[in-house]
Design a protein around this motif. Structure first.
Motif, mmCIF file in Angstrom:
data_model
loop_
_atom_site.group_PDB
_atom_site.id
_atom_site.type_symbol
_atom_site.label_atom_id
_atom_site.label_comp_id
_atom_site.label_asym_id
_atom_site.label_seq_id
_atom_site.Cartn_x
_atom_site.Cartn_y
_atom_site.Cartn_z
ATOM 1 N N ALA A 179 0.831 -1.209 0.000
ATOM 2 C CA ALA A 179 0.000 0.000 0.000
ATOM 3 C C ALA A 179 0.863 1.257 0.000
ATOM 4 O O ALA A 179 0.591 2.219 -0.731
ATOM 5 C CB ALA A 179 -0.926 -0.014 1.216
ATOM 6 N N GLU A 180 1.932 1.261 0.816
ATOM 7 C CA GLU A 180 2.820 2.426 0.875
ATOM 8 C C GLU A 180 3.515 2.651 -0.470
ATOM 9 O O GLU A 180 3.762 3.793 -0.867
ATOM 10 C CB GLU A 180 3.864 2.222 1.966
ATOM 11 C CG GLU A 180 3.301 2.249 3.380
ATOM 12 C CD GLU A 180 4.364 1.919 4.409
ATOM 13 O OE1 GLU A 180 5.541 1.784 4.006
ATOM 14 O OE2 GLU A 180 4.033 1.781 5.596
ATOM 15 N N ALA A 181 3.802 1.555 -1.165
ATOM 16 C CA ALA A 181 4.505 1.665 -2.450
ATOM 17 C C ALA A 181 3.562 2.002 -3.596
ATOM 18 O O ALA A 181 4.014 2.148 -4.739
ATOM 19 C CB ALA A 181 5.238 0.363 -2.749
ATOM 20 N N GLY A 182 2.261 2.089 -3.296
ATOM 21 C CA GLY A 182 1.312 2.480 -4.335
ATOM 22 C C GLY A 182 0.965 1.380 -5.294
ATOM 23 O O GLY A 182 0.504 1.651 -6.422
ATOM 24 N N VAL A 183 1.199 0.124 -4.923
ATOM 25 C CA VAL A 183 0.887 -0.994 -5.820
ATOM 26 C C VAL A 183 -0.624 -1.180 -5.840
ATOM 27 O O VAL A 183 -1.222 -1.665 -4.880
ATOM 28 C CB VAL A 183 1.590 -2.289 -5.356
ATOM 29 C CG1 VAL A 183 1.196 -3.447 -6.269
ATOM 30 C CG2 VAL A 183 3.098 -2.082 -5.374
ATOM 31 N N GLY A 184 -1.231 -0.773 -6.921
ATOM 32 C CA GLY A 184 -2.672 -0.817 -7.067
ATOM 33 C C GLY A 184 -3.046 -0.462 -8.483
ATOM 34 O O GLY A 184 -2.176 -0.318 -9.354
ATOM 35 N N PRO A 185 -4.322 -0.280 -8.744
ATOM 36 C CA PRO A 185 -4.762 0.001 -10.124
ATOM 37 C C PRO A 185 -4.256 1.323 -10.668
ATOM 38 O O PRO A 185 -4.318 1.557 -11.870
ATOM 39 C CB PRO A 185 -6.303 -0.012 -10.014
ATOM 40 C CG PRO A 185 -6.593 0.214 -8.570
ATOM 41 C CD PRO A 185 -5.467 -0.409 -7.827
ATOM 42 N N GLY A 186 -3.749 2.194 -9.805
ATOM 43 C CA GLY A 186 -3.233 3.473 -10.293
ATOM 44 C C GLY A 186 -1.741 3.485 -10.548
ATOM 45 O O GLY A 186 -1.172 4.505 -10.948
ATOM 46 N N LEU A 187 -1.037 2.366 -10.328
ATOM 47 C CA LEU A 187 0.414 2.315 -10.514
ATOM 48 C C LEU A 187 0.737 1.998 -11.971
ATOM 49 O O LEU A 187 0.734 0.833 -12.382
ATOM 50 C CB LEU A 187 1.029 1.270 -9.581
ATOM 51 C CG LEU A 187 2.554 1.116 -9.677
ATOM 52 C CD1 LEU A 187 3.261 2.402 -9.257
ATOM 53 C CD2 LEU A 187 3.039 -0.062 -8.833
ATOM 54 N N ALA A 188 0.995 3.023 -12.736
ATOM 55 C CA ALA A 188 1.317 2.822 -14.147
ATOM 56 C C ALA A 188 2.713 2.244 -14.296
ATOM 57 O O ALA A 188 3.617 2.503 -13.493
ATOM 58 C CB ALA A 188 1.219 4.148 -14.887
ATOM 59 N N ARG A 189 2.913 1.454 -15.321
ATOM 60 C CA ARG A 189 4.228 0.866 -15.579
ATOM 61 C C ARG A 189 5.188 1.943 -16.073
ATOM 62 O O ARG A 189 4.856 2.717 -16.964
ATOM 63 C CB ARG A 189 4.089 -0.241 -16.609
ATOM 64 C CG ARG A 189 5.407 -0.857 -17.017
ATOM 65 C CD ARG A 189 5.182 -2.125 -17.815
ATOM 66 N NE ARG A 189 6.327 -2.409 -18.660
ATOM 67 C CZ ARG A 189 7.508 -2.822 -18.222
ATOM 68 N NH1 ARG A 189 7.706 -2.999 -16.939
ATOM 69 N NH2 ARG A 189 8.503 -3.060 -19.061
ATOM 70 N N THR A 190 6.380 1.977 -15.466
ATOM 71 C CA THR A 190 7.346 3.047 -15.789
ATOM 72 C C THR A 190 8.676 2.475 -16.253
ATOM 73 O O THR A 190 9.718 3.052 -16.031
ATOM 74 C CB THR A 190 7.567 3.929 -14.549
ATOM 75 O OG1 THR A 190 7.958 3.101 -13.444
ATOM 76 C CG2 THR A 190 6.317 4.708 -14.204
ATOM 77 N N GLY A 191 8.645 1.301 -16.853
ATOM 78 C CA GLY A 191 9.882 0.724 -17.362
ATOM 79 C C GLY A 191 10.341 -0.442 -16.526
ATOM 80 O O GLY A 191 9.700 -0.837 -15.555
ATOM 81 N N ASP A 192 11.473 -1.022 -16.910
ATOM 82 C CA ASP A 192 12.000 -2.188 -16.224
ATOM 83 C C ASP A 192 12.892 -1.783 -15.059
ATOM 84 O O ASP A 192 13.441 -0.679 -15.035
ATOM 85 C CB ASP A 192 12.811 -3.040 -17.203
ATOM 86 C CG ASP A 192 11.931 -3.690 -18.255
ATOM 87 O OD1 ASP A 192 10.753 -3.932 -17.938
ATOM 88 O OD2 ASP A 192 12.415 -3.930 -19.372
ATOM 89 N N PRO A 193 13.086 -2.686 -14.103
ATOM 90 C CA PRO A 193 14.027 -2.398 -13.013
ATOM 91 C C PRO A 193 15.447 -2.331 -13.552
ATOM 92 O O PRO A 193 15.770 -2.859 -14.622
ATOM 93 C CB PRO A 193 13.829 -3.579 -12.062
ATOM 94 C CG PRO A 193 13.281 -4.675 -12.922
ATOM 95 C CD PRO A 193 12.436 -4.005 -13.955
ATOM 96 N N ALA A 194 16.310 -1.689 -12.795
ATOM 97 C CA ALA A 194 17.678 -1.429 -13.275
ATOM 98 C C ALA A 194 18.519 -2.688 -13.345
ATOM 99 O O ALA A 194 19.296 -2.874 -14.275
ATOM 100 C CB ALA A 194 18.339 -0.393 -12.368
ATOM 101 N N ASP A 195 18.387 -3.608 -12.392
ATOM 102 C CA ASP A 195 19.339 -4.706 -12.286
ATOM 103 C C ASP A 195 18.636 -5.981 -11.853
ATOM 104 O O ASP A 195 18.633 -6.345 -10.678
ATOM 105 C CB ASP A 195 20.434 -4.337 -11.276
ATOM 106 C CG ASP A 195 21.518 -5.410 -11.174
ATOM 107 O OD1 ASP A 195 21.552 -6.309 -12.049
ATOM 108 O OD2 ASP A 195 22.299 -5.359 -10.205
ATOM 109 N N VAL A 196 18.023 -6.696 -12.785
ATOM 110 C CA VAL A 196 17.317 -7.936 -12.450
ATOM 111 C C VAL A 196 18.286 -9.008 -11.970
ATOM 112 O O VAL A 196 18.018 -9.689 -10.974
ATOM 113 C CB VAL A 196 16.488 -8.421 -13.658
ATOM 114 C CG1 VAL A 196 15.874 -9.786 -13.362
ATOM 115 C CG2 VAL A 196 15.399 -7.416 -13.996
ATOM 116 N N PRO A 197 19.461 -9.226 -12.615
ATOM 117 C CA PRO A 197 20.405 -10.227 -12.072
ATOM 118 C C PRO A 197 20.825 -9.902 -10.638
ATOM 119 O O PRO A 197 20.992 -10.796 -9.804
ATOM 120 C CB PRO A 197 21.586 -10.155 -13.041
ATOM 121 C CG PRO A 197 20.988 -9.658 -14.322
ATOM 122 C CD PRO A 197 19.938 -8.686 -13.915
#
Length: 1022
Positions: free
Chosen positions: A883-901
């Motif tokens: 909830a604090e991170a805003g993970v919900g229907p209003g969280l638009a995708r803003t690209g990939d994370p910097a370092d998946v490995p």
């Protein structure tokens, strides 16, 4: 294979078996150690998709990859829809642990959610109840079926209700099934003898028919043939068994008792229900309770209610404080006092009274002696109780008296013939009694057929009173008329309708009478206003009578019935008038009759009428002698205590009536009977004090605890369903599965789809009645709106051709929701976890699930953790961080994370901290449960010690076996084996070079619109 007690396969996990991928639904220990765990799974990979299967880990190679091997996959779906659905599906699929004692679903069903109705579920889940074992003994009408439904729902949410068996009397089988589906969305397949035979024809020879369906409702009359079904029942384990009307289990050696003794040790949860849970004997009641917990009572002759039984037993009346204080009048109107209508006997009836008074019944000292006649002063019956049987038959009707006389003449004539054939002189009382019976038979022949006024005083009064109620052609008023005698019921059903102006009934050819019945005895008459229901009818004929009487659109206005309808049958939906044509000589039976319309859900004032036949003949015993006095006693009991047994001291209708007849036959009176209650009954007796003590302990209880149920969608199941449809069908479910949305005239939303076009969903609905399934196969209407669902349920009863509503209420347990949850999990790749990119976190946060389980594979502790890779940082609660991170229907995708490995490289350290945190939470639970486990272990030892002295070798073996089983249970309930941890996802800040555009957000602004917002567009469901 896993160590004993380790739960390696939590619901929602994906496993590889036989080179195919499967989704784990439930996991439990097998009956034999070498078989390992039993996994109920559904297919994921293309070859086995949506196929259900069961695997034994001791037989098949089951692969579950280590959490360290989890593949982290950036969530590329709009608004992280796929990842959010995955997390929600895992949350929904994971059973609530034993450490969660609050109620999770109490407010999510089509019920009023009254506080007193939550108590049984709360008690079943209490810390003192190591297993959910409970006797629900609320008095008639309080809603035991709803209380059972709530309890089963909580068990299902805890993963302890996958396999359900409900055992009820045949008369309430469909009623029970209907309530659990329409109010809780719990489908039960109804099995009768024909249903079991049908299944046995469909499955391979020797296959257990009770494994064909997981949730079954079956009549006790079908299942009580324990010899026929024992070998099947002994080879199956249930999560929960419900046995309604469980007072029938008290008699040792009976088929019903043998059935209960077979089922009780083979189920985790056991729920017994009865408004009359005991027969007045402490030892018998202790024996019934032993089905729930064999070691609950150390001494069946001396046990303490609060100490030994308060966690196993709950009983309330309408006058109990927590009931009285929470019952609104619109769901249970106050009843009126029973109105007695005196009917002066006509000449033919007085002639019978004279014969009974002169030759059969003892004189009443305070009244003048009857006129002299043949044999005056002699009691002709060899059995004085039979004289009272004659009186009761006559007070019902001359037809009933004639049938009783004919049966007695046939019996005595046979005895007389046997005496003559043997060469012995017959007993002198036989010819005298036969002569007196002949005179009674002759007297009954003087009665008319009842088609015209004057043939019967009570019949004339009944017709007059029914007219006064408004029963007649063109009126919607309904009435149920009770009588103890089938001959009376049949006669009334024949003559009353025409005297009220209804057209003549004609037998319904579709309702086949049982062997030995006449053509007109089916009980169902096509197009007629009257229905006749008694125990001699076929099961189908009885079912149709009950259903039509409860349907407002049916032409039926009068139901003539007997004791077959006095237990458990709901007659209040379209009726609030009840007539006692004759009165049973039992307060309990009167109370049970009245409870058919005086019960939870009755919105009109229940009206009761009793017909009292009176005689002017001095010394005659008429309805004022017994019946009217009992009516007044029952009325007082209802007003003061809410239960008849507290007045009489008797707890079985049959025994109460038998003892009253003996009192009368010995020269006593009704007053004498109540002045001397039985030793083991009544408020002042040990058993009366026992139940008073339990009742007193309930007063002042705090509101039921509510569970903390983590969810990304809150209480809005409709949002989850709509989002799942959009994800699974590429935003076009309307085309893919013919999904349509609409709203009613009040703007309340609903939606519809075609189950037959979605085979895996359709299979989940196969438990529903074939007639209902056929109705909804082409187009099933569903709603999350409780108001709309309730109105449709009421409309089905009032205007429908069947009691099943057109719109299905969707609770969290609905097969549609379960199907969508499984489909979401299946859509996600094997051993994968989503990565959410969100500016709401400064550093990666790992979402981890931790589960500790007992040896039965049931979760004892479930932890939802949010952990950063930074050493020493606190472990936080997952949904709060989301909830604090805003993970919900209003969280638009803003690209990939910097370092998946890099995110993957930190998994070992994160999982180590997760295991450490879970171990601490498990330790707290272990300390909390240690007290109840130790207490129960001490109770087992004490019970074993008390039960052994002076017993036979066979009894000693049974005691030892019971104690050993209890000890084994204690070992299985304790948390055991290493816990399971599972990576569910990662919250990562977006890479520094991401580009966010307002247009991107707008493109997906409607992707998570709920069914309610879509319905507002005015689309109409087909």
């Amino acid at each position: 294979m896993a160590a004993h007690g380790e739960n390696r396969y939590p619901p929602g996990a994906q496993v590889l078996v036989r080179d195919e991928e499967w989704l784990v639904r439930t996991a439990r220990r097998a009956g034999h150690p070498s078989d390992g765990d039993v996994l109920d799974v559904i297919g994921v990979s293309s070859l086995v998709r949506d196929e259900e299967a069961v695997f034994f880990t001791g037989i098949d190679d089951v692969e579950l990859l280590r959490p360290e091997d989890t593949r982290l996959v950036p969530d590329s779906s709009p608004y992280h829809r796929r990842g959010r659905l995955f997390l929600e599906a895992v949350l929904r699929k994971t059973p609530l642990p034993q450490s969660e004692r609050g109620l999770a679903l109490a407010d999510r069903f089509l019920i009023d959610s009254l506080p007193y109705q939550l108590r049984p579920a709360e008690l079943a889940l209490s810390l003192r109840n190591l297993r959910p074992r409970l006797l629900i003994a609320d008095v008639v009408g309080l809603g035991k079926t709803l209380e059972i439904g709530l309890t089963l729902a909580e068990l299902i949410r805890r993963g302890r209700g996958e396999r359900l068996l409900v055992v009820t009397p045949q008369s309430i089988l469909e009623q029970f099934q209907h309530e659990l589906w329409t109010r809780f969305s719990i489908p039960l397949v109804r099995l009768d003898s024909a249903g079991i035979q049908r299944i046995q024809r469909e499955i391979p020879a020797g296959r257990n028919p009770f494994t064909h369906y997981k949730r079954v409702i079956i009549s006790v009359d079908t299942l009580k043939n324990i010899g026929q079904y024992r070998h099947h029942l002994e080879r199956i384990a249930w999560d929960a068994v419900v046995i309604d009307e469980s007072h029938n289990l008290i008699n040792q050696g009976s088929q019903r008792r043998a059935l209960a003794e077979t089922l009780a040790p083979r189920t985790d949860a056991l729920i017994l229900a009865s408004a009359t849970p005991h027969n007045g004997d402490k030892r018998s009641f202790a024996d019934l309770v032993s089905l729930l917990d064999p070691v609950a009572v150390r001494d069946p002759d001396d046990y303490d209610a609060q100490r030994d039984l308060s966690h196993l037993y709950i009983r309330r009346t309408k006058n109990s404080p927590e009931v009285r204080g929470t019952l609104p009048l619109d769901v249970w109107a106050e009843r009126a006092d029973t109105r007695s209508v005196h009917c002066a006997a006509n000449a033919a009836e007085e002639k019978v009274f004279a014969e009974l008074t002169a030759h059969w019944l003892p004189a009443v000292p305070e009244l003048s002696p009857p006129a002299a006649g043949p044999g005056d002063g002699e009691t002709v019956a060899a059995d004085p109780l039979f004289a009272w049987t004659l009186l009761k038959s006559f007070l019902s009707s001359h037809r009933a008296l004639r049938a009783t006389v004919d049966r007695r003449i046939a019996s005595l004539s046979k005895r007389l013939l046997q005496s003559e054939e043997s060469g012995f002189a017959p007993p002198p009382e036989l010819p005298r009694e036969l002569d007196a019976l002949g005179r009674l038979r002759e007297a009954t022949a003087a009665f008319g057929d009842g088609c015209a006024p004057g043939d019967s005083a009570k019949l004339d009064a009944l017709v007059e009173q029914l007219r006064g109620m408004g029963v007649g052609p063109g009126s919607d008023v309904r009435v149920v008329v009770f009588s103890e005698r089938v001959e009376t019921l049949t006669w009334l059903a024949e003559v009353v309708p025409s005297r009220l102006g209804f057209p003549a009934d004609r037998p319904d050819a579709a309702a086949k009478p049982k062997k030995g019945q006449g053509e007109g005895d089916s009980g169902v008459r096509a197009g007629g206003a009257a229905r006749l229901m008694h125990g001699g009818l076929s099961e189908e004929a009885q079912r149709r009578c009950r259903e039509e009487f409860g349907l407002g659109s049916a032409p039926v206005r009068m139901l003539f019935t007997g004791d077959i309808a006095s237990e458990g049958v709901n007659l209040h939906r379209e009726c609030h008038h009840l007539v006692h044509y004759d009165i049973p000589w039992s307060l309990i039976r009167i109370e049970q009759r009245n409870g058919r319309i005086d019960r939870y859900g009755q919105s009109h004032e229940p009206q009761f009428l009793a017909l009292i036949l009176t005689s002017s003949l001095p010394g005659a015993r008429d309805d004022r002698t017994v019946a009217e006095k009992l009516l007044l006693r029952e009325q007082e009991a209802h007003r003061v205590t809410g239960s008849a047994e507290a007045v009489s001291g008797w707890f079985r209708a049959e025994e109460e009536e038998r003892r009253l007849e003996r009192e009368l036959a010995s020269g006593g009176s009704v007053e004498d009977f109540f002045a001397a209650p039985p030793e083991d009954g009544g408020e002042g007796s040990p058993l009366g004090a026992l139940f008073a003590q339990i009742g007193a302990a309930e007063e002042g209880d705090e509101p039921a605890l509510r569970a903390v149920v983590p969810s990304l969608f809150g209480d809005d199941t409709s949002a989850f369903v709509d989002t799942a449809f959009a994800e699974l069908y590429a935003d076009r479910p309307e085309e893919a599965i013919d999904l349509a949305r609409g709203s009613d005239a009040q703007g309340r939303p609903y939606f519809s789809l075609a189950p037959a076009e979605v085979p895996d969903l359709y299979r989940r609905l196969k438990s529903l009645p074939p007639s209902y399934l056929k109705k909804v196969a082409d187009r099933m209407l569903l709603t999350f709106d409780a108001g709309l669902a309730k109105d449709k349920l009421d409309a089905a009863r009032a205007d429908g051709a069947t009691m099943w509503p057109d719109v299905s209420y969707v609770s969290d347990l609905h097969p549609l929701v379960e199907w969508l949850t499984d489909r979401v999990l299946v859509k996600f790749g094997r051993q994968q976890a989503p990565v959410f990119t969100t500016p709401g976190v400064a550093a990666p946060v790992y979402l981890v699930q931790g589960i500790a389980s007992n040896a039965l594979g049931r979760p004892t502790v479930v932890s939802w953790m949010a952990i950063t890779a930074e050493p020493g940082s606190p472990v936080r609660e997952m949904t709060a961080v989301l909830a604090e991170a805003g993970v919900g229907p209003g969280l638009a995708r803003t690209g990939d994370p910097a370092d998946v490995p890099g995110l993957h490289a930190a998994l070992p350290e994160v999982l180590a901290r997760a295991r450490e945190h879970l171990a601490a939470e498990t330790g707290e639970w272990t300390r909390l449960i240690a007290g109840p486990l130790a207490e129960y272990r001490a109770r087992v030892a004490e019970w074993r010690q008390d039960a052994l002295p002076g017993v036979t070798v066979r009894r000693e073996e049974r005691v030892a076996g019971t104690a050993d089983a209890a000890e084994k249970l204690l070992e299985q309930l304790a948390t055991a084996g290493p816990p399971l941890v599972r990576v569910l996802g990662v919250l990562a800040p977006p890479s520094s070079d991401h580009h966010h555009s307002a247009g991107h957000s707008t493109d997906y602004s409607t992707q998570d619109s709920t069914l309610r917002s879509d319905s507002a567009e005015g689309r109409t469901a087909r």
